[in-house]
Design a protein around this motif. Structure first.
Motif, PDB file in Angstrom:
ATOM      1  N   PRO A  43      51.424  47.195  31.310  1.00 26.34           N
ATOM      2  CA  PRO A  43      50.772  46.849  32.578  1.00 26.34           C
ATOM      3  C   PRO A  43      51.747  46.648  33.738  1.00 26.34           C
ATOM      4  O   PRO A  43      51.401  46.922  34.892  1.00 26.34           O
ATOM      5  CB  PRO A  43      50.023  45.562  32.254  1.00 26.34           C
ATOM      6  CG  PRO A  43      50.672  45.019  31.013  1.00 26.34           C
ATOM      7  CD  PRO A  43      51.161  46.203  30.255  1.00 26.34           C
ATOM      8  N   HIS A  44      52.971  46.191  33.449  1.00 25.86           N
ATOM      9  CA  HIS A  44      53.933  45.986  34.540  1.00 25.86           C
ATOM     10  C   HIS A  44      54.401  47.309  35.144  1.00 25.86           C
ATOM     11  O   HIS A  44      54.981  47.320  36.232  1.00 25.86           O
ATOM     12  CB  HIS A  44      55.152  45.206  34.038  1.00 25.86           C
ATOM     13  CG  HIS A  44      54.969  43.719  34.067  1.00 25.86           C
ATOM     14  ND1 HIS A  44      54.498  43.054  35.175  1.00 25.86           N
ATOM     15  CD2 HIS A  44      55.197  42.761  33.132  1.00 25.86           C
ATOM     16  CE1 HIS A  44      54.445  41.757  34.913  1.00 25.86           C
ATOM     17  NE2 HIS A  44      54.851  41.558  33.680  1.00 25.86           N
ATOM     18  N   LEU A  45      54.174  48.417  34.439  1.00 23.34           N
ATOM     19  CA  LEU A  45      54.635  49.709  34.936  1.00 23.34           C
ATOM     20  C   LEU A  45      54.026  50.021  36.316  1.00 23.34           C
ATOM     21  O   LEU A  45      54.661  50.664  37.149  1.00 23.34           O
ATOM     22  CB  LEU A  45      54.244  50.803  33.924  1.00 23.34           C
ATOM     23  CG  LEU A  45      55.110  52.053  33.864  1.00 23.34           C
ATOM     24  CD1 LEU A  45      56.570  51.714  33.607  1.00 23.34           C
ATOM     25  CD2 LEU A  45      54.601  52.996  32.766  1.00 23.34           C
ATOM     26  N   GLY A  90      47.202  45.963  29.992  1.00 24.36           N
ATOM     27  CA  GLY A  90      46.866  44.603  30.435  1.00 24.36           C
ATOM     28  C   GLY A  90      45.750  43.910  29.676  1.00 24.36           C
ATOM     29  O   GLY A  90      45.415  42.777  29.976  1.00 24.36           O
ATOM     30  N   GLY A  91      45.162  44.557  28.708  1.00 24.42           N
ATOM     31  CA  GLY A  91      44.141  43.861  27.940  1.00 24.42           C
ATOM     32  C   GLY A  91      43.275  44.808  27.138  1.00 24.42           C
ATOM     33  O   GLY A  91      43.331  46.009  27.360  1.00 24.42           O
ATOM     34  N   PHE A 139      46.488  40.800  34.349  1.00 30.80           N
ATOM     35  CA  PHE A 139      46.568  42.100  35.029  1.00 30.80           C
ATOM     36  C   PHE A 139      45.191  42.534  35.525  1.00 30.80           C
ATOM     37  O   PHE A 139      44.683  41.944  36.448  1.00 30.80           O
ATOM     38  CB  PHE A 139      47.217  43.140  34.100  1.00 30.80           C
ATOM     39  CG  PHE A 139      48.611  42.753  33.690  1.00 30.80           C
ATOM     40  CD1 PHE A 139      49.678  42.930  34.555  1.00 30.80           C
ATOM     41  CD2 PHE A 139      48.850  42.139  32.465  1.00 30.80           C
ATOM     42  CE1 PHE A 139      50.963  42.539  34.198  1.00 30.80           C
ATOM     43  CE2 PHE A 139      50.134  41.743  32.100  1.00 30.80           C
ATOM     44  CZ  PHE A 139      51.184  41.952  32.974  1.00 30.80           C
ATOM     45  N   HIS A 140      44.600  43.521  34.870  1.00 29.56           N
ATOM     46  CA  HIS A 140      43.355  44.093  35.379  1.00 29.56           C
ATOM     47  C   HIS A 140      42.176  43.773  34.479  1.00 29.56           C
ATOM     48  O   HIS A 140      41.204  44.505  34.440  1.00 29.56           O
ATOM     49  CB  HIS A 140      43.515  45.602  35.535  1.00 29.56           C
ATOM     50  CG  HIS A 140      44.837  45.984  36.112  1.00 29.56           C
ATOM     51  ND1 HIS A 140      45.152  45.752  37.433  1.00 29.56           N
ATOM     52  CD2 HIS A 140      45.948  46.493  35.549  1.00 29.56           C
ATOM     53  CE1 HIS A 140      46.403  46.133  37.646  1.00 29.56           C
ATOM     54  NE2 HIS A 140      46.908  46.582  36.532  1.00 29.56           N
ATOM     55  N   GLY A 186      43.283  39.266  43.303  1.00 26.14           N
ATOM     56  CA  GLY A 186      44.052  40.473  43.530  1.00 26.14           C
ATOM     57  C   GLY A 186      45.021  40.713  42.401  1.00 26.14           C
ATOM     58  O   GLY A 186      45.134  39.884  41.507  1.00 26.14           O
ATOM     59  N   PRO A 187      45.758  41.825  42.401  1.00 25.74           N
ATOM     60  CA  PRO A 187      45.626  42.906  43.367  1.00 25.74           C
ATOM     61  C   PRO A 187      44.437  43.810  43.040  1.00 25.74           C
ATOM     62  O   PRO A 187      43.884  43.726  41.960  1.00 25.74           O
ATOM     63  CB  PRO A 187      46.941  43.665  43.168  1.00 25.74           C
ATOM     64  CG  PRO A 187      47.301  43.432  41.739  1.00 25.74           C
ATOM     65  CD  PRO A 187      46.795  42.074  41.399  1.00 25.74           C
ATOM     66  N   ARG A 188      44.078  44.658  44.018  1.00 24.39           N
ATOM     67  CA  ARG A 188      43.019  45.627  43.758  1.00 24.39           C
ATOM     68  C   ARG A 188      43.597  47.034  43.815  1.00 24.39           C
ATOM     69  O   ARG A 188      44.659  47.255  44.388  1.00 24.39           O
ATOM     70  CB  ARG A 188      41.877  45.446  44.743  1.00 24.39           C
ATOM     71  CG  ARG A 188      42.295  45.572  46.194  1.00 24.39           C
ATOM     72  CD  ARG A 188      41.120  45.339  47.108  1.00 24.39           C
ATOM     73  NE  ARG A 188      39.992  46.158  46.694  1.00 24.39           N
ATOM     74  CZ  ARG A 188      38.839  46.224  47.360  1.00 24.39           C
ATOM     75  NH1 ARG A 188      38.675  45.508  48.441  1.00 24.39           N
ATOM     76  NH2 ARG A 188      37.872  46.993  46.951  1.00 24.39           N
TER      77      ARG A 188
END
Lengths: 480, 446
Positions: A95-97, B268-269, A325-326, A299-301
């Motif tokens: 996810p950090h990518l 992320g999940g 994250f998302h 956020g973020p979006r």
């Protein structure tokens, strides 16, 4: 059945990861190392495979059993959606990518999925913006009510009260309390939220009321027909209206909550959009809002540039992140795949056949159970156990027939409640079998008073002693 | 119609029973003004077309060698984890309220609770929460309830995203969050100990810290106990195979992001929030908890227990609003731990740490590259570069290498610090490739 720890043999292993644990000694002083190895299972791969395969056979599941669980929407979970979420390109994506310079090309596909899901959910609900961060329905509720609090704060006022109908899920008051609200119950009238009761509360406490949380159709399976009047009362007090998406399956494509005057909505992708429940999670609870609340979203979006490139953008006035994250990306993918498979017309059919199934079941059950409310129902309905019988006992007897129990003792305002939601994916044969099973159970209970309290008798265990479980807590093998 | 089994004949029969002419009539209760226009969505697609579309979206543009961690790690996941946790008896079951038909899920959660307690050296666990960030928040809430105090002290070396989540989740509550700054990428244990007083409910720290350093929290937790506060630590479960346990350190609550135990990164999940505590705090635990009892025949049986704490009973007075746990993710973690066993998990930890040490040695031989501090570290090391870390990352992208996480994004002033993570899934060749890439980047600039 043994636990995996009891199957463990010292010195055995599956040898999947090899290496020298002692190497740690070279870098970490002894004072920072654990004194003894963790007492984890020591098993061969086959030991582990047998154990968990056997465990799996001690479960009911949608793939093997009918689950008429009210407000849970236990529909069939399509297999192609599992395939989509298990694509290696998605599973391996860090996810950090998405935040790192130079790696935009690696995250375009994933970001476009998030972008499209937000867009489609906006169209389905009539809301202006969505966050996909909330990781379950309750997490969505917390996010939604936090947005309501932030909205009032942004106008320089503190509103401390959240109105919640007495038919609501327990999660609603728990979420409101967690966000710092005082909860005020709104009594139902004939199973519906009474606009006069709302008006009365608002005339007395209007300046303190942040909003009203509604489930529509409500947990009795009834359309809240006074909705326009309720919206009008709330608007006068500048209070907000929250939509609990637990029952969204009933109105897909039939009513858009944004058009109906709701300001905030949470959806349960694991209910309405066919993603599996996983024995209690993971779920996903996206939250949609109207334009005036959009600047407050977590956020973020994901934004799409004029060049068609997707990127992440912070939201300056945001309430802050609710997820790392998302949100539950893997779950979101399944829901997006489901929406793409069905399209707009397919989603409307979902609501239509879910409602047809519920009404058919309700009519057929009127001769077996006490069905108190209304003529037509939405996608679910409530019934009471016949006089002298307990909902819990009936539920357990259903298990013996391979049918999962309906939701019982909820809503709280219905006596000995059995709340059924058949969903659109069940056939007429399955519904008929359910009616026959209930009729037979009630009939046998009348002839033999010992029959119901003994159920279930055909499952791996009979009724567990829950009182002892709570009094003499044994939460691990090591707790005496 | 996909996923709808009704034949036209059946629909007619059903409508006759309901006594309406058409399905549309069932929606009469929706007030006319509120009825929707047709949805403006793309037409439905075949299963094949949907899958083809997603396969295209998932396809990476090339191969990456990655040293990116920052709280989320690409450890080896045994294939048997997917095969077993993918069984539809687990995947498509519901929350195990009906215990008799849910013994599979319930026993698995009981075993998970046992496994994480043994790994962390703690007494009790719940059935899990959403992720490491919400686990940290719920731990803070437990401390607030248990002490009836309102101040939480947080180390700045705790994952910055989890600290942001903590702020979001406590915004509406009467809670004061006080953050104690890091000392050159290390936990300032003395500064933390100094601010603990009788108003403090808990001190929140992380092991290893976000910067990868391994700290000694024993004295800090002892100080917290002196002042009637609780010690809360968020740990990295894989490294717990070798590191002193939270229990041994004196922590009252130990939480973790459980992703490293058999869960894919999946952008992320879904992830796994592990929560464990000392027995005295068990009634403060949020969410689902599984207990072992007996059925009427005296056979072992598992149930959801202590439900009187929960939202469906207590409503506004519940310990939390959480209704679910991450059951399937917890199951994956349990299967993962069962397959690796104590030796395999320790081997994974040791190998990851060995590679990180190797990265540190090689990288610090490059011009201008230093370790950010000299603390012991686990599988992640903070390196200081003579150029901005974001520049290093951007230049490495051209080589197909993700060299790590530039911490300056979350820690202003540390723009030259890169956090490099290794797991046992990395090879010696990967490390060579990283070092070569870094040498290339730095050499090209001098």
């Amino acid at each position: 059945m043994n636990t995996i720890f009891e199957d463990s043999v010292p010195g055995r292993g599956a040898h999947i990861v090899e290496g020298d644990p002692e190497a740690v000694g070279k870098t970490i002083p002894e004072s920072l190392r654990r004194s003894a190895p963790a007492d984890l299972p020591q098993c061969s791969e086959l030991d582990v495979v047998r154990h968990f395969t056997r465990l799996s056979r001690r479960n009911f599941s949608v793939d093997a059993n009918f689950y008429p669980l009210g407000s849970c929407t236990m529909k069939y979970n399509p297999k192609f959606a599992e395939h989509v979420a298990s694509l290696p390109g998605f599973l391996g994506l860090h996810p950090h990518l998405a935040e790192l310079p130079g790696f935009g090309a690696w995250v375009q596909g994933a970001l476009s999925c998030l972008f499209d899901t937000e867009r489609y959910l906006c169209e389905i609900t009539g809301m202006d913006a969505f966050t996909l961060q909330p990781m379950a329905g309750a997490n969505g509720e917390f996010t939604g009510v936090s947005l309501m609090a932030a909205y009032h704060r942004s106008l320089g006022r503190r509103r401390t009260i959240m109105l919640i109908p007495d038919s609501a899920h327990g999660t609603n008051p728990a979420s409101a309390a967690l966000a710092g609200f005082d909860v005020l119950d709104v009594p139902s009238e004939g199973g519906l939220v009474d606009p006069e009761a709302v008006a009365r509360i608002l005339s007395e406490r209007g300046e303190d009321v942040a909003g009203l949380m509604m489930t529509c159709p409500n947990t009795l399976g009834l359309m809240e027909t006074h909705l326009p009047a309720i919206v009008e009362e709330l608007r006068k007090a500048d209070a907000l209206l929250y939509y609990d998406g637990a029952n969204m399956n009933a109105i897909l494509g039939k009513m858009r909550v944004g058009d109906a005057g709701f300001d905030v909505v949470h959806l349960n992708l694991h209910k309405t959009f066919g993603t599996p429940h996983g024995g209690g999670g993971p779920g996903s609870g996206p939250v949609g809002v109207t334009a005036r609340l959009a600047p407050l979203l977590p956020g973020p979006r994901v934004v799409k540039g004029n060049d068609g490139v997707y990127a992440l953008e912070e939201i300056p006035g945001s309430i802050g992140p609710v997820a790392p994250f998302h949100g539950s990306f893997g779950v979101i993918l399944k829901a997006l795949a489901y929406i793409m498979r069905l399209g707009g017309e397919g989603l409307v059919r979902v609501a239509e056949y879910a409602t047809l199934n519920a009404n058919y079941l309700k009519k057929r059950l009127e001769t077996v159970l006490d069905v108190p409310y209304g003529d037509l129902c939405a996608h679910e309905f409530v019934a009471s156990a016949p006089e002298g019988l307990h909902a819990l006992d009936i539920a357990k007897a259903l298990l013996d027939r391979g049918i999962h129990a309906p939701t019982i003792y909820f809503p709280l305002i219905v006596k000995e409640c059995l709340m059924a939601e058949p969903t659109e994916t069940e056939s007429k044969q399955t519904l008929d079998e359910y009616v026959d099973a209930l009729a037979d159970i009630v009939d046998r209970a009348g002839k033999d008073p010992a029959f119901l309290p003994a159920a279930p008798t055909t499952l791996p265990v009979s009724r567990p002693d829950e009182t002892t479980a709570a009094r003499h807590l044994r939460l691990t093998l090591d707790m005496a | 119609m996909p996923f709808i089994p009704h034949t036209p004949e059946e629909v007619r029969e059903m409508l006759a029973v309901v006594k309406v002419r058409a399905i549309g009539d069932l929606f009469a209760p929706i007030p006319e003004a509120l009825r929707a226009k047709p949805l403006d969505l793309p037409q439905g697609m075949t299963e094949d077309a949907v899958c083809a579309r997603f396969e295209e979206l998932a396809a990476p543009p090339g191969r990456l060698t990655s040293f990116l961690g920052a709280g989320y790690y690409a450890h080896v996941i045994p294939k048997a984890v997917d095969a077993l946790a993918g069984r539809s008896e687990f995947v498509t079951s519901y929350t195990p309220y009906q215990a008799e038909c849910s013994q599979g899920t319930l026993q698995a959660i009981f075993e998970y609770q046992t496994a994480v307690c043994r790994l962390f050296g703690m007494d009790c666990a719940n059935a899990s929460v959403y992720d490491g960030g919400t686990a940290l928040f719920e731990a803070a809430m437990m401390a607030l309830r248990a002490t009836r105090r309102s101040r939480i002290i947080v180390d700045e070396c705790v994952n910055p995203q989890w600290r942001r989540m903590l702020a979001t989740y406590t915004a509406g509550l009467d809670v004061e969050l006080r953050t104690v700054p890091h000392a050159q990428g290390r936990c300032d244990v003395n500064a933390l100990a100094e601010v603990i007083d009788e108003k403090c409910a808990a001190v929140l720290v992380q092991q290893p810290t976000f910067f990868g350093t391994i700290e000694d929290y024993e004295a800090l937790f002892a100080k917290a106990h002196d002042k009637g506060a609780l010690g809360v630590v968020s740990v990295y479960p894989v490294l717990q195979a070798v590191l002193k346990t939270p229990g041994e350190t004196g922590a009252d609550i130990a939480v973790a992001e459980g992703q490293s135990l058999g869960l894919p990164l999946s952008f992320g999940g879904p992830y796994l929030g592990i929560m464990t505590c000392r027995k005295a705090l068990v009634r403060q635990l949020p969410g689902r908890i599984v207990g072992r009892t007996e059925d009427r025949e005296g056979r072992p049986a598992y149930v959801l227990t202590l439900q009187a704490r929960e939202q469906h009973i207590r409503r506004a007075k519940a310990t939390s609003n959480i209704c679910s746990n991450q059951a399937l993710c917890a199951l994956r973690a349990l299967i993962h731990l069962s397959l690796l066993g104590p030796k395999g998990l320790a081997a994974a930890a040791a190998r990851s740490m060995e590679l990180a040490r190797s990265v540190a040695e090689w990288a610090t031989a490059l011009p201008g590259v230093k370790r950010h501090n000299d603390a012991p570290f686990g599988n992640e090391v903070a390196l200081k570069f003579p150029i901005p870390a974001r520049t290093v990352v951007e230049m490495a992208a051209a080589h197909g290498v993700v060299p790590g996480y530039p911490v300056g994004d979350r820690y202003p002033g540390l723009e030259d610090v890169l956090l490099v993570a290794c797991t046992e899934a990395n090879t010696d060749k990967d490390v060579e490739r990283l070092v070569r890439t870094l040498a290339n980047i730095l050499g090209g600039r001098s």
